[in-house]
Design a protein around this motif. Structure first.
Motif: not given
Length: 348
Positions: A126-127, A135-136, A148-149, A155-156
């Motif tokens: 998060s930033q 948030i990611v 962000l996708k 990450n996912r």
């Protein structure tokens, strides 16, 4: 950054039939002598006869005594609060947070070697700045923001995987395998967002640079073992250093002291950092100067029976000042970052 503390050979001599109090013997950190004290019985953690962190003639060493079938957590969390002050005195503030959640399941123990499954559970970043937070989080739905996708997809795809690790009883990681399956999963995941083959290959190549056997071995070496192989006494200090820049010119020094071992916990204090460093360059009448320093302070705790890290909480302050001067007037830009670097933050 690693940890450990002062030992207590807990004898659990119960004073009353109600087990309300107990006596323990431990090493006094001030005198180095063994003393006996009375404490509440329910505050005394049972220490096994042959714990992973034990002493011989007052010298403590660390090993690992993990149990087959059990799972041990290793969640890392970092929070950075950065303040930048421009030449006019105006300040800009920003906060970033990152969490990597992992766990280690012991599948088998053969001789002195553990067969372990590394479970990659979750990642969160998060930033926050100017009143807005981005948030990611792999445990949340994919962000609506197109920018962000890609991060979320990578990450996912990275989480939900398992790696296999071989580690000996002294904490040395012998091997980590299973990366190729993870790389393939990530390549497939970003295929829906990136059509260009070269761009997709670039993303995967970048991931391989930051997520591979060497990187994880180095990370675990810093997190899992701290006490020197030769052992240390209560109150004894030792130091390590590592490069803070690609050229290896700047070193971060970590000073450790074994504070205590007892009640099932070994605790180590951490200080050090990078001493203030100043550089100046002049051209004609203009002088450009840069000063920077880093200071760290905190504690690391290990389970005395297993040798596994239970908690780390270290604060790091970085200060950087950049100044330009023509000899008559000068302008400065200051950046201060206050960070919290934690391991298993839920455990105190």
């Amino acid at each position: 950054m690693k940890n450990i503390a002062a030992i207590a050979l807990i004898t659990l001599a119960i004073v009353s039939c109600k087990k309300e109090t107990a006596t323990i013997t431990k090493v006094d950190p001030k005198t180095g002598k063994t003393i006996t004290v009375e404490v509440p019985a329910d505050s005394v953690a049972e220490v096994k006869e042959n714990p992973a962190i034990k002493d011989s003639l007052g010298v403590f060493t660390q090993s690992f005594k993990l149990e087959k079938g059990k799972t041990y957590p290793l969640t890392t969390y970092q929070r950075d609060v950065k303040t930048m002050t421009d030449p006019s005195g105006k300040t800009l503030n920003g906060t970033s947070e990152s969490t990597d959640e992992m766990s280690f399941t012991v599948n088998d123990v053969k001789g002195e070697v553990y067969d372990i499954t590394i479970n990659l559970i979750g990642k969160r970043n998060s930033q926050s700045a100017d009143g807005k937070t981005v948030i990611v989080d792999t445990k949340l739905p994919i962000p609506k923001d197109d920018n962000l996708k890609m991060i979320w997809n990578v990450n996912r795809a990275l989480t939900g995987n398992k790696l296999n690790m071989k580690m000996d009883s002294q904490g040395k990681v012998l091997s980590i395998t299973g990366f190729d399956a993870v790389y393939t999963k990530i390549s497939n995941a970003i295929g829906t967002l990136v059509k260009d083959a070269n761009q997709k290959a670039s993303v995967v190549a970048s991931l391989k640079e930051s997520f591979n056997e060497k990187v994880l071995k180095d990370q675990f070496a810093k997190n899992l073992t701290i006490i020197p192989k030769k052992g240390v006494k209560i109150g004894e200090k030792w130091s390590t250093s590592e490069s803070a820049d690609p050229n290896g010119k700047i070193k971060v020094t970590s000073n450790y002291v074994l504070k205590s071992v007892g009640n099932g916990i070994a605790e180590i204090s951490v200080t050090g950092g990078i001493p203030k460093k100043e550089e100046k360059k002049s051209q004609a009448e203009m002088t450009h100067s840069m000063s920077s320093e880093l200071a760290q302070n905190g504690t690391i705790k290990f389970d005395q029976n297993t040798g596994w890290i239970t908690n780390q909480n270290i604060t790091v302050k970085t200060t950087q000042i950049e100044t330009i001067s023509d000899g008559k007037q000068s302008q400065s830009m200051k950046s201060v970052s206050n960070s919290s670097v934690m391991v298993n933050p839920a455990a105190k």
